[in-house]
Design an enzyme around this catalytic site. Structure first.
Site, PDB file in Angstrom:
ATOM      1  N   TYR A 144      -0.487 -17.022   1.635  1.00 41.39           N
ATOM      2  CA  TYR A 144      -0.083 -16.749   0.250  1.00 41.39           C
ATOM      3  C   TYR A 144       1.055 -17.685  -0.166  1.00 41.39           C
ATOM      4  CZ  TYR A 144       1.466 -13.841  -3.760  1.00 41.39           C
ATOM      5  OH  TYR A 144       1.824 -13.365  -5.007  1.00 41.39           O
ATOM      6  N   SER A 188       3.738   1.460  -5.274  1.00 39.45           N
ATOM      7  CA  SER A 188       2.557   2.331  -5.303  1.00 39.45           C
ATOM      8  C   SER A 188       2.500   3.203  -4.047  1.00 39.45           C
ATOM      9  CB  SER A 188       1.274   1.513  -5.487  1.00 39.45           C
ATOM     10  OG  SER A 188       1.297   0.339  -4.712  1.00 39.45           O
ATOM     11  N   GLY A 206      14.881  -0.224   6.213  1.00 38.96           N
ATOM     12  CA  GLY A 206      14.900   0.067   4.781  1.00 38.96           C
ATOM     13  C   GLY A 206      16.069  -0.569   4.041  1.00 38.96           C
ATOM     14  N   GLN A 208      16.350  -3.807   3.642  1.00 41.71           N
ATOM     15  CA  GLN A 208      15.923  -5.022   2.929  1.00 41.71           C
ATOM     16  C   GLN A 208      15.885  -4.737   1.423  1.00 41.71           C
ATOM     17  OE1 GLN A 208      13.983  -3.015   4.694  1.00 41.71           O
ATOM     18  NE2 GLN A 208      11.795  -3.258   4.323  1.00 41.71           N
ATOM     19  N   ARG A 276      15.918 -10.332  -1.956  1.00 38.52           N
ATOM     20  CA  ARG A 276      15.289 -11.072  -3.043  1.00 38.52           C
ATOM     21  C   ARG A 276      15.866 -10.619  -4.376  1.00 38.52           C
ATOM     22  NH1 ARG A 276       9.224 -10.376  -2.734  1.00 38.52           N
ATOM     23  NH2 ARG A 276       8.973 -11.877  -1.067  1.00 38.52           N
TER      24      ARG A 276
HETATM   25  P1  NAD Z   1      -3.852  -8.031  -8.371  1.00 42.43           P
HETATM   26  O1  NAD Z   1      -4.337  -8.135  -6.971  1.00 42.43           O
HETATM   27  O2  NAD Z   1      -3.839  -6.701  -9.020  1.00 42.43           O
HETATM   28  O3  NAD Z   1      -4.672  -9.021  -9.318  1.00 42.43           O
HETATM   29  C1  NAD Z   1      -5.258 -10.215  -8.891  1.00 42.43           C
HETATM   30  C2  NAD Z   1      -6.613 -10.348  -9.556  1.00 42.43           C
HETATM   31  O4  NAD Z   1      -7.215 -11.592  -9.169  1.00 42.43           O
HETATM   32  C3  NAD Z   1      -7.586  -9.244  -9.123  1.00 42.43           C
HETATM   33  O5  NAD Z   1      -8.220  -8.696 -10.260  1.00 42.43           O
HETATM   34  C4  NAD Z   1      -8.571  -9.969  -8.216  1.00 42.43           C
HETATM   35  O6  NAD Z   1      -9.858  -9.357  -8.188  1.00 42.43           O
HETATM   36  C5  NAD Z   1      -8.580 -11.354  -8.830  1.00 42.43           C
HETATM   37  N1  NAD Z   1      -9.001 -12.425  -7.901  1.00 42.43           N
HETATM   38  C6  NAD Z   1      -8.579 -12.626  -6.630  1.00 42.43           C
HETATM   39  N2  NAD Z   1      -9.165 -13.719  -6.119  1.00 42.43           N
HETATM   40  C7  NAD Z   1      -9.982 -14.225  -7.090  1.00 42.43           C
HETATM   41  C8  NAD Z   1     -10.861 -15.337  -7.157  1.00 42.43           C
HETATM   42  N3  NAD Z   1     -11.021 -16.167  -6.125  1.00 42.43           N
HETATM   43  N4  NAD Z   1     -11.551 -15.554  -8.317  1.00 42.43           N
HETATM   44  C9  NAD Z   1     -11.398 -14.698  -9.371  1.00 42.43           C
HETATM   45  N5  NAD Z   1     -10.585 -13.643  -9.353  1.00 42.43           N
HETATM   46  C10 NAD Z   1      -9.878 -13.399  -8.225  1.00 42.43           C
HETATM   47  O7  NAD Z   1      -2.395  -8.674  -8.386  1.00 42.43           O
HETATM   48  P2  NAD Z   1      -1.318  -8.803  -9.564  1.00 42.43           P
HETATM   49  O8  NAD Z   1      -0.106  -8.080  -9.133  1.00 42.43           O
HETATM   50  O9  NAD Z   1      -1.922  -8.487 -10.876  1.00 42.43           O
HETATM   51  O10 NAD Z   1      -0.980 -10.353  -9.490  1.00 42.43           O
HETATM   52  C11 NAD Z   1      -1.492 -11.277 -10.429  1.00 42.43           C
HETATM   53  C12 NAD Z   1      -0.900 -12.650 -10.161  1.00 42.43           C
HETATM   54  O11 NAD Z   1       0.526 -12.606 -10.248  1.00 42.43           O
HETATM   55  C13 NAD Z   1      -1.231 -13.186  -8.770  1.00 42.43           C
HETATM   56  O12 NAD Z   1      -1.484 -14.560  -8.865  1.00 42.43           O
HETATM   57  C14 NAD Z   1       0.047 -12.951  -7.985  1.00 42.43           C
HETATM   58  O13 NAD Z   1       0.204 -13.888  -6.956  1.00 42.43           O
HETATM   59  C15 NAD Z   1       1.103 -13.102  -9.071  1.00 42.43           C
HETATM   60  N6  NAD Z   1       2.321 -12.354  -8.708  1.00 42.43           N
HETATM   61  C16 NAD Z   1       2.380 -10.992  -8.850  1.00 42.43           C
HETATM   62  C17 NAD Z   1       3.529 -10.310  -8.476  1.00 42.43           C
HETATM   63  C18 NAD Z   1       3.666  -8.818  -8.651  1.00 42.43           C
HETATM   64  O14 NAD Z   1       4.692  -8.269  -8.247  1.00 42.43           O
HETATM   65  N7  NAD Z   1       2.734  -8.113  -9.235  1.00 42.43           N
HETATM   66  C19 NAD Z   1       4.619 -11.015  -7.937  1.00 42.43           C
HETATM   67  C20 NAD Z   1       4.506 -12.389  -7.780  1.00 42.43           C
HETATM   68  C21 NAD Z   1       3.353 -13.054  -8.182  1.00 42.43           C
HETATM   69  N1  UDP Z   2       7.590  -1.624   2.322  1.00 43.25           N
HETATM   70  C1  UDP Z   2       7.948  -0.401   2.889  1.00 43.25           C
HETATM   71  N2  UDP Z   2       7.014   0.600   2.932  1.00 43.25           N
HETATM   72  C2  UDP Z   2       5.762   0.449   2.423  1.00 43.25           C
HETATM   73  C3  UDP Z   2       5.401  -0.788   1.837  1.00 43.25           C
HETATM   74  C4  UDP Z   2       6.344  -1.794   1.822  1.00 43.25           C
HETATM   75  O1  UDP Z   2       9.096  -0.230   3.337  1.00 43.25           O
HETATM   76  O2  UDP Z   2       4.975   1.414   2.494  1.00 43.25           O
HETATM   77  C5  UDP Z   2       8.598  -2.697   2.245  1.00 43.25           C
HETATM   78  C6  UDP Z   2       8.135  -4.038   2.787  1.00 43.25           C
HETATM   79  O3  UDP Z   2       8.361  -4.122   4.178  1.00 43.25           O
HETATM   80  C7  UDP Z   2       8.993  -4.995   1.986  1.00 43.25           C
HETATM   81  C8  UDP Z   2       9.210  -4.288   0.653  1.00 43.25           C
HETATM   82  O4  UDP Z   2       8.879  -2.925   0.884  1.00 43.25           O
HETATM   83  O5  UDP Z   2      10.238  -5.176   2.615  1.00 43.25           O
HETATM   84  C9  UDP Z   2       8.322  -4.829  -0.464  1.00 43.25           C
HETATM   85  O6  UDP Z   2       6.993  -4.862   0.012  1.00 43.25           O
HETATM   86  P1  UDP Z   2       5.743  -5.220  -0.913  1.00 43.25           P
HETATM   87  O7  UDP Z   2       4.548  -5.206  -0.013  1.00 43.25           O
HETATM   88  O8  UDP Z   2       5.720  -4.342  -2.100  1.00 43.25           O
HETATM   89  O9  UDP Z   2       6.029  -6.687  -1.478  1.00 43.25           O
HETATM   90  P2  UDP Z   2       6.694  -8.021  -0.910  1.00 43.25           P
HETATM   91  O10 UDP Z   2       7.891  -8.196  -1.761  1.00 43.25           O
HETATM   92  O11 UDP Z   2       7.065  -7.859   0.534  1.00 43.25           O
HETATM   93  O12 UDP Z   2       5.656  -9.048  -1.096  1.00 43.25           O
END
Ligand code: NAD
Ligand code: UDP
Ligand code: UDP
Length: 311
Positions: A144, A188, A206, A208, A276
């Site tokens: 990732y 979630s 916990g 972090q 972060r």
């Molecule tokens: P999510 O997993 O809910 O959504 C991702 C979507 O992309 C899904 O609907 C999935 O089916 C689709 N997808 C995955 N691979 C695909 C492919 N090869 N072709 C077409 N569709 C594909 O995640 P999200 O939280 O909505 O994240 C959306 C974007 O934002 C991602 O790029 C993620 O890296 C970025 N992002 C999200 C967060 C966050 O906290 N939510 C943080 C940092 C970056």
């Molecule tokens: N985490 C946790 N319990 C859980 C899921 C996640 O303590 O059930 C912690 C995880 O180890 C990380 C932080 O929560 O330190 C955020 O995790 P998440 O998977 O939401 O996103 P990340 O920022 O690590 O990509």
């Protein structure tokens, strides 16, 4: 009226973005392979004459005619992006090449949903955009982190080589309605565990930290970035700089849900970042953007959503 392509449009963030852009009177082409996304997230949009859904995997070329591209396709939860790590890198890298190729042919702006994960386990705190990060290239998160880093490289190479109008935002942990309850991310997980009266799983001690942004604020910043002056590429941090430990998050969720759940401590996943927190002065100065929704208020909205999902 613009024709706007949203990849990953059936995911958590994508579905909110599609809804906002549709409400602003645009035509939306939502592309998703439903890897982590769900039709449920966009069900209420399907009847609109300005909304079109296409099942497609962006690792394959896509020939359509649009005016703007938001590239969000990519699983975002560590559980899901590590399930098929090769596919994760393909989605980030090949997906970016295809979407950049599309943007180049059409000469249109393209926004990349990058991530705070490009900073890895940061040694500089809080993180400015100029920080180059501390990523383990061979660890379980690398598919990732390195995929997203390479996507940023590709965006800048298309900008320099082909004069493409690129926009990059680095998203920090975002939460809210439409997150998959089984997604595995911390907000979630904790809310579902609290609502079901199950143990709340704290990874490590916990202590972090993460900085949590509510989804409406994030989407607002994303759209502002897309519509910023041409030539402003970013990268720009978009996130809420209020920092919490995972213990504090768990306590807040227990209080808001009135749950009797107990905390249990599990092993900390490999390479889990210790801290972060975004510096957001560029977003403030260039986009006049600031998050408005605090953690308490945002969690209440999220809890309401997850409650409906249990019933
Ligand atoms: P999510 O997993 O809910 O959504 C991702 C979507 O992309 C899904 O609907 C999935 O089916 C689709 N997808 C995955 N691979 C695909 C492919 N090869 N072709 C077409 N569709 C594909 O995640 P999200 O939280 O909505 O994240 C959306 C974007 O934002 C991602 O790029 C993620 O890296 C970025 N992002 C999200 C967060 C966050 O906290 N939510 C943080 C940092 C970056
Ligand atoms: N985490 C946790 N319990 C859980 C899921 C996640 O303590 O059930 C912690 C995880 O180890 C990380 C932080 O929560 O330190 C955020 O995790 P998440 O998977 O939401 O996103 P990340 O920022 O690590 O990509
Ligand atoms: N591409 C696409 N849709 C388009 C134009 C290009 O999916 O409308 C894909 C194309 O198949 C190629 C990639 O985008 O694999 C990169 O395109 P580019 O023109 O930059 O490179 P080239 O085709 O010269 O390799």
């Amino acid at each position: 009226m613009k024709r706007i392509l949203v990849t990953g449009g059936a995911g958590f963030l994508g579905s909110h973005l599609c809804e906002k852009l549709l409400n602003e009177n645009n035509e939306i082409l939502c592309v998703d392979n439903f890897y982590t996304g769900s039709r449920k997230n966009i069900h209420h949009l399907l009847d609109s004459k300005n909304f079109e859904l296409l099942r497609h995997d962006i690792t394959h070329p896509l020939f359509v005619e649009v005016d703007q591209i938001y590239n969000l396709a990519c699983p975002a939860s560590p559980v899901h992006y590590q399930f098929d790590p090769v596919q994760t890198t393909k989605t980030s890298v090949l997906g970016a090449i295809n979407m950049l190729g599309l943007a180049k042919r059409l000469k249109i702006p393209i926004l990349q949903a990058s991530t705070s994960e490009v900073y890895g386990d940061p040694e500089v705190h809080p993180q400015p955009e100029s920080y180059r990060g501390n990523v383990n290239t061979i660890g379980p998160r690398a598919c990732y982190d390195e995929g997203k880093r390479c996507a940023e490289t590709l965006f800048f190479d298309y900008y320099r080589q082909h004069d493409l109008d690129i926009k990059i935002i680095r998203i920090f942990n975002t939460y809210g309605p439409n997150m998959n309850p089984e997604d595995g991310r911390v907000v979630s997980n904790f809310i579902m565990q609290a609502l079901r009266g199950e143990d709340i799983t704290i990874y490590g001690d916990g202590k972090q930290t993460r900085s949590f942004c509510y989804v409406s604020d994030l989407i607002d910043g994303m759209v502002k970035m897309m519509n910023s002056e041409s030539g402003f590429t970013g990268p720009v941090n978009i996130g809420n700089p209020t920092e919490f430990t995972m213990l504090e998050l768990a306590e807040q969720i227990i209080e808001l849900t009135g749950s009797k759940s107990q905390l249990v401590f599990k092993e900390l996943p490999e390479d889990d970042p210790m801290q972060r927190k975004p510096i957001i002065t560029i977003a403030q100065d260039k986009l006049s953007w600031m998050p408005k929704v605090g953690l308490n208020e945002g969690l209440m909205h999220a809890i309401q959503y997850f409650k409906k999902n249990i019933e």
